[in-house]
Design a protein around this motif. Sequence first.
Motif, mmCIF file in Angstrom:
data_model
loop_
_atom_site.group_PDB
_atom_site.id
_atom_site.type_symbol
_atom_site.label_atom_id
_atom_site.label_comp_id
_atom_site.label_asym_id
_atom_site.label_seq_id
_atom_site.Cartn_x
_atom_site.Cartn_y
_atom_site.Cartn_z
ATOM 1 N N THR A 74 0.846 -1.196 0.000
ATOM 2 C CA THR A 74 0.000 0.000 0.000
ATOM 3 C C THR A 74 0.884 1.250 0.000
ATOM 4 N N THR A 75 1.915 1.229 0.806
ATOM 5 C CA THR A 75 2.838 2.374 0.865
ATOM 6 C C THR A 75 3.552 2.548 -0.475
ATOM 7 N N ALA A 76 4.046 1.453 -1.024
ATOM 8 C CA ALA A 76 4.809 1.542 -2.279
ATOM 9 C C ALA A 76 3.957 2.145 -3.396
ATOM 10 N N LEU A 77 2.669 1.790 -3.417
ATOM 11 C CA LEU A 77 1.812 2.289 -4.497
ATOM 12 C C LEU A 77 1.556 3.789 -4.382
ATOM 13 N N GLU A 78 1.832 4.321 -3.207
ATOM 14 C CA GLU A 78 1.660 5.780 -3.039
ATOM 15 C C GLU A 78 2.942 6.538 -3.396
ATOM 16 N N GLU A 79 3.973 5.811 -3.795
ATOM 17 C CA GLU A 79 5.272 6.454 -4.046
ATOM 18 C C GLU A 79 5.510 6.755 -5.527
ATOM 19 N N GLY A 80 4.420 6.830 -6.282
ATOM 20 C CA GLY A 80 4.548 7.240 -7.686
ATOM 21 C C GLY A 80 4.449 6.088 -8.656
ATOM 22 N N PRO A 81 4.150 6.412 -9.940
ATOM 23 C CA PRO A 81 3.901 5.366 -10.935
ATOM 24 C C PRO A 81 5.110 4.473 -11.221
ATOM 25 N N ALA A 82 6.300 5.007 -11.196
ATOM 26 C CA ALA A 82 7.464 4.167 -11.519
ATOM 27 C C ALA A 82 7.644 3.092 -10.453
ATOM 28 N N ARG A 83 7.470 3.513 -9.232
ATOM 29 C CA ARG A 83 7.594 2.566 -8.116
ATOM 30 C C ARG A 83 6.466 1.515 -8.195
ATOM 31 N N ALA A 84 5.254 1.971 -8.511
ATOM 32 C CA ALA A 84 4.123 1.038 -8.597
ATOM 33 C C ALA A 84 4.375 0.000 -9.684
ATOM 34 N N ASN A 114 -12.286 6.273 -17.414
ATOM 35 C CA ASN A 114 -11.916 6.037 -16.030
ATOM 36 C C ASN A 114 -13.090 5.976 -15.067
ATOM 37 N N GLU A 115 -14.267 6.459 -15.518
ATOM 38 C CA GLU A 115 -15.416 6.429 -14.620
ATOM 39 C C GLU A 115 -15.848 4.981 -14.344
ATOM 40 N N SER A 116 -15.409 4.063 -15.203
ATOM 41 C CA SER A 116 -15.765 2.660 -15.014
ATOM 42 C C SER A 116 -14.851 1.939 -14.042
ATOM 43 N N MET A 117 -13.711 2.532 -13.767
ATOM 44 C CA MET A 117 -12.681 1.789 -13.036
ATOM 45 C C MET A 117 -12.808 1.970 -11.523
ATOM 46 N N ARG A 118 -12.614 0.894 -10.807
ATOM 47 C CA ARG A 118 -12.576 0.972 -9.341
ATOM 48 C C ARG A 118 -11.409 1.870 -8.913
ATOM 49 N N GLN A 119 -11.687 2.737 -7.963
ATOM 50 C CA GLN A 119 -10.650 3.669 -7.490
ATOM 51 C C GLN A 119 -9.756 2.940 -6.484
ATOM 52 N N SER A 120 -9.012 1.984 -6.970
ATOM 53 C CA SER A 120 -8.187 1.152 -6.091
ATOM 54 C C SER A 120 -6.796 1.769 -5.981
ATOM 55 N N PRO A 121 -5.993 1.290 -5.041
ATOM 56 C CA PRO A 121 -4.608 1.792 -4.968
ATOM 57 C C PRO A 121 -3.859 1.594 -6.285
ATOM 58 N N TRP A 122 -4.151 0.534 -7.014
ATOM 59 C CA TRP A 122 -3.499 0.303 -8.308
ATOM 60 C C TRP A 122 -3.937 1.347 -9.323
ATOM 61 N N PHE A 123 -5.237 1.652 -9.320
ATOM 62 C CA PHE A 123 -5.744 2.660 -10.239
ATOM 63 C C PHE A 123 -5.163 4.029 -9.888
ATOM 64 N N ARG A 124 -5.123 4.338 -8.603
ATOM 65 C CA ARG A 124 -4.608 5.660 -8.216
ATOM 66 C C ARG A 124 -3.141 5.810 -8.607
ATOM 67 N N ALA A 125 -2.408 4.700 -8.586
ATOM 68 C CA ALA A 125 -0.982 4.781 -8.913
ATOM 69 C C ALA A 125 -0.731 4.850 -10.417
ATOM 70 N N LEU A 126 -1.507 4.094 -11.196
ATOM 71 C CA LEU A 126 -1.139 3.916 -12.616
ATOM 72 C C LEU A 126 -2.277 4.221 -13.581
ATOM 73 N N GLY A 127 -3.450 4.619 -13.042
ATOM 74 C CA GLY A 127 -4.597 4.811 -13.918
ATOM 75 C C GLY A 127 -5.058 3.475 -14.480
ATOM 76 N N ARG A 128 -5.933 3.575 -15.478
ATOM 77 C CA ARG A 128 -6.492 2.357 -16.080
ATOM 78 C C ARG A 128 -5.399 1.454 -16.669
ATOM 79 N N ASP A 129 -4.246 2.041 -16.986
ATOM 80 C CA ASP A 129 -3.164 1.266 -17.619
ATOM 81 C C ASP A 129 -2.638 0.125 -16.757
ATOM 82 N N TYR A 130 -2.943 0.164 -15.449
ATOM 83 C CA TYR A 130 -2.366 -0.907 -14.619
ATOM 84 C C TYR A 130 -2.818 -2.288 -15.107
ATOM 85 N N VAL A 131 -4.039 -2.354 -15.639
ATOM 86 C CA VAL A 131 -4.564 -3.646 -16.102
ATOM 87 C C VAL A 131 -3.719 -4.136 -17.283
#
Length: 361
Positions: free
Chosen positions: A115-125, A167-184
Amino acid sequence: MRRRAALALAAGLPACAFAQAEVPLRQQARQAGRGFGAAIRSEILAIDPVYAALYAAEAEILTPEWEAKWEALQPEEGRFDHTALNQIIAFAQQHQQRLRGHALIWHQAMPPWLTTALEEGPARARGVLEAHLNAVLPATRATIRDWDVVNEPIANPPGSDNPQPGNESMRQSPWFRALGRDYVEIALRHARALDPTLRLTINEYGVEEATPDAATKRTRLLGLLRHLLDRGCPLDAVGIQAHLQLRRPFEAEPFARFVAELREMGLAVLITELDIREADALPTGLAARDAAVAARAAQFVSAAIGAGCRTVLCWGLSDRDSWLAKEPAVARADGVVTRGLPFDDTLRRKPMWDALARAMR
Ligand code: 9MR
């Protein structure tokens, strides 16, 4: 068995009437060219040999209920622990069972460091995502050929207030907050690069029933899948969890149409976590309760099979340790244990078992 078949014939019943009643779901499904399985926990193997034997007999496919989640596999960054998962893998090998991996990227069962790592920016995520897959997929390559790469990416209605299109379809999860829809897409592409023949699955819930919310979620999931496939993103299958609720209506038609749309996109569709939460007001008596659960199971699984699903897994086999009994958010306030799985808490078959057998045949 032969004597029973003779008795059946003498009674004017088809010879299969008695025989089929005894054949485990695993075999009945296989004879019809389908697969039946269930989620299992490693504790069961250690402390409940009778229940473990039931899994060996009844399930051709096993999903670890917790043991392949991130918090189990990588509790601290860089420290991987496959102990519990390996117990299930060994059991599956001993009983010639297949395994589904569940789940690589999910917003629950995350250790605090993640959870902490995902808050440290997209590269870290992206770094932690890739490192997790780099370690887990090669290690399970020989035994797990089907993974829920992304679990539950879609927002429950009403959805997010994020105005960006898509993005309105995507769950606002820690993964989404870190990387947007692209995380999938990042996860799916990385999994494919590591293992070109692994079956890549997106698993989702809340898309089965005949409610406006489920209809919205179906549309959202289809939108995400179209977006991924349009971009050439690798994806093989969609898992429909099917945590059904008797207080909600189910209709075969909208559901079958949804499955057909998924299949037209070239995706396999499997039922991954079937169980049935009972109504708020229970009918009197176990027989009536079990009949209601069985009727819904029959209706749902027949619709799924009719629409081309070949694999059905329940989320556990017995009411003994179902999340429906244990999880405060879903357990009944009156303390009554729901009877939403094919075996009761003493491991006796219930009408839901017969309903599954019939629907899969
Ligand atoms: O049944 C699982 C429960 O024992 C765990 O505590 C929980 C968190 O890891 O996950 C439950 O399983 C969920 C599954 O992984 C994804 N779909 C919904 C399931 C029920 O919550």
